[in-house]
Write a protein that holds these residues in place. Structure first.
Motif, PDB file in Angstrom:
ATOM      1  N   GLN A  39       0.704  -1.305   0.066  1.00  0.00           N
ATOM      2  CA  GLN A  39      -0.006  -0.022   0.006  1.00  0.00           C
ATOM      3  C   GLN A  39       0.898   1.280  -0.115  1.00  0.00           C
ATOM      4  O   GLN A  39       1.627   1.401   0.757  1.00  0.00           O
ATOM      5  CB  GLN A  39      -0.898   0.053   1.319  1.00  0.00           C
ATOM      6  CG  GLN A  39      -1.889  -1.111   1.343  1.00  0.00           C
ATOM      7  CD  GLN A  39      -2.448  -1.371   2.548  1.00  0.00           C
ATOM      8  OE1 GLN A  39      -1.854  -0.915   3.738  1.00  0.00           O
ATOM      9  NE2 GLN A  39      -3.912  -1.772   2.499  1.00  0.00           N
ATOM     10  N   LEU A  44      -3.203   6.380   0.162  1.00  0.00           N
ATOM     11  CA  LEU A  44      -3.813   6.314   1.077  1.00  0.00           C
ATOM     12  C   LEU A  44      -4.290   7.558   1.967  1.00  0.00           C
ATOM     13  O   LEU A  44      -5.581   7.934   2.319  1.00  0.00           O
ATOM     14  CB  LEU A  44      -3.194   5.265   2.419  1.00  0.00           C
ATOM     15  CG  LEU A  44      -3.242   3.744   2.098  1.00  0.00           C
ATOM     16  CD1 LEU A  44      -2.375   3.197   2.972  1.00  0.00           C
ATOM     17  CD2 LEU A  44      -4.463   3.191   1.851  1.00  0.00           C
ATOM     18  N   ILE A  47      -6.561   9.301  -0.561  1.00  0.00           N
ATOM     19  CA  ILE A  47      -8.007   9.076  -0.483  1.00  0.00           C
ATOM     20  C   ILE A  47      -8.642   9.410   0.930  1.00  0.00           C
ATOM     21  O   ILE A  47      -9.970   9.722   0.896  1.00  0.00           O
ATOM     22  CB  ILE A  47      -8.050   7.400  -0.602  1.00  0.00           C
ATOM     23  CG1 ILE A  47      -7.590   7.036  -2.172  1.00  0.00           C
ATOM     24  CG2 ILE A  47      -9.512   6.887  -0.334  1.00  0.00           C
ATOM     25  CD1 ILE A  47      -7.467   5.602  -2.186  1.00  0.00           C
ATOM     26  N   GLY A  48      -7.824   9.542   1.972  1.00  0.00           N
ATOM     27  CA  GLY A  48      -8.489   9.465   3.171  1.00  0.00           C
ATOM     28  C   GLY A  48      -9.090  11.154   3.429  1.00  0.00           C
ATOM     29  O   GLY A  48     -10.246  11.673   3.712  1.00  0.00           O
ATOM     30  N   LEU A  93     -11.497   1.304  -4.337  1.00  0.00           N
ATOM     31  CA  LEU A  93     -11.192   1.888  -3.197  1.00  0.00           C
ATOM     32  C   LEU A  93     -11.063   0.675  -2.084  1.00  0.00           C
ATOM     33  O   LEU A  93      -9.868   0.744  -1.217  1.00  0.00           O
ATOM     34  CB  LEU A  93     -12.342   2.685  -2.564  1.00  0.00           C
ATOM     35  CG  LEU A  93     -12.505   4.133  -3.130  1.00  0.00           C
ATOM     36  CD1 LEU A  93     -13.955   4.643  -2.713  1.00  0.00           C
ATOM     37  CD2 LEU A  93     -11.433   4.905  -2.950  1.00  0.00           C
ATOM     38  N   LYS A  94     -11.638  -0.340  -2.018  1.00  0.00           N
ATOM     39  CA  LYS A  94     -11.363  -1.446  -1.316  1.00  0.00           C
ATOM     40  C   LYS A  94      -9.936  -2.008  -1.396  1.00  0.00           C
ATOM     41  O   LYS A  94      -9.277  -2.318  -0.689  1.00  0.00           O
ATOM     42  CB  LYS A  94     -12.685  -2.509  -1.185  1.00  0.00           C
ATOM     43  CG  LYS A  94     -12.242  -3.731  -0.584  1.00  0.00           C
ATOM     44  CD  LYS A  94     -13.373  -4.657  -0.853  1.00  0.00           C
ATOM     45  CE  LYS A  94     -13.224  -6.089  -0.085  1.00  0.00           C
ATOM     46  NZ  LYS A  94     -14.168  -6.922  -0.413  1.00  0.00           N
ATOM     47  N   THR A  97      -7.048   0.121  -0.322  1.00  0.00           N
ATOM     48  CA  THR A  97      -6.935   0.499   1.084  1.00  0.00           C
ATOM     49  C   THR A  97      -6.604  -0.484   1.935  1.00  0.00           C
ATOM     50  O   THR A  97      -5.866  -0.677   2.575  1.00  0.00           O
ATOM     51  CB  THR A  97      -8.233   1.291   1.637  1.00  0.00           C
ATOM     52  OG1 THR A  97      -9.265   0.664   1.253  1.00  0.00           O
ATOM     53  CG2 THR A  97      -8.052   2.640   0.825  1.00  0.00           C
ATOM     54  N   CYS A  98      -7.223  -1.892   1.478  1.00  0.00           N
ATOM     55  CA  CYS A  98      -7.245  -3.078   2.180  1.00  0.00           C
ATOM     56  C   CYS A  98      -6.423  -4.235   1.457  1.00  0.00           C
ATOM     57  O   CYS A  98      -5.970  -5.023   2.170  1.00  0.00           O
ATOM     58  CB  CYS A  98      -8.696  -3.598   2.549  1.00  0.00           C
ATOM     59  SG  CYS A  98      -9.917  -2.392   3.229  1.00  0.00           S
TER      60      CYS A  98
END
Length: 131
Positions: A39, A44, A47-48, A93-94, A97-98
């Motif tokens: 990541q 990150l 996006i946040g 997005l998933k 981020t994950c």
């Protein structure tokens, strides 16, 4: 209680250097980062930030991107480009981020990709990373 001769000492060969006026810990020269940490912290963070701005605009705190840009102290063009990241496909997005796979596109390109259809976003941002 531990006795003085029971003390364990661990030495980690790190160097502290200043970068942009701030101290930064540098790992040893032979250190190879773990492959399971793909990541990008910049992605990150962007996006946040975009989701935070989107929520503030939807709550009515700001009515235009110009007002938002003035409030956060950034250029309107930058805020506009970053705000697009809040409208990426949920699957993109998933996985950004994950997930543990790197994105095939840069942060700059993700901003432009947000205007595409969700299927196209998934194909360009994720499928090309596996090929």
């Amino acid at each position: 209680m531990t006795k003085p001769d029971d003390t364990i000492r661990i030495l980690i060969p790190l160097k502290v250097r200043k970068k942009n006026g701030r101290p930064k810990i540098l790992p040893p020269a032979d250190y190879l980062p773990s492959e399971d940490q793909a990541q990008d912290p910049h992605v990150l963070r962007a996006i946040g930030r975009a989701w935070g701005w989107r929520r503030r605009m939807e709550a009515g705190e700001f009515s235009t991107i110009q007002e938002l840009a003035e409030a956060v102290g950034l250029a309107e063009r930058h805020v506009s480009r970053q705000l697009r990241l809040a409208y990426l496909a949920p699957e993109v997005l998933k996985r950004l981020t994950c997930g543990r796979e790197p994105s095939a596109v840069s942060l700059y390109d993700l901003g432009f990709l947000a205007g595409a259809a969700w299927g196209e976003q998934i194909r360009q941002a994720l499928d090309e990373a596996t090929s």
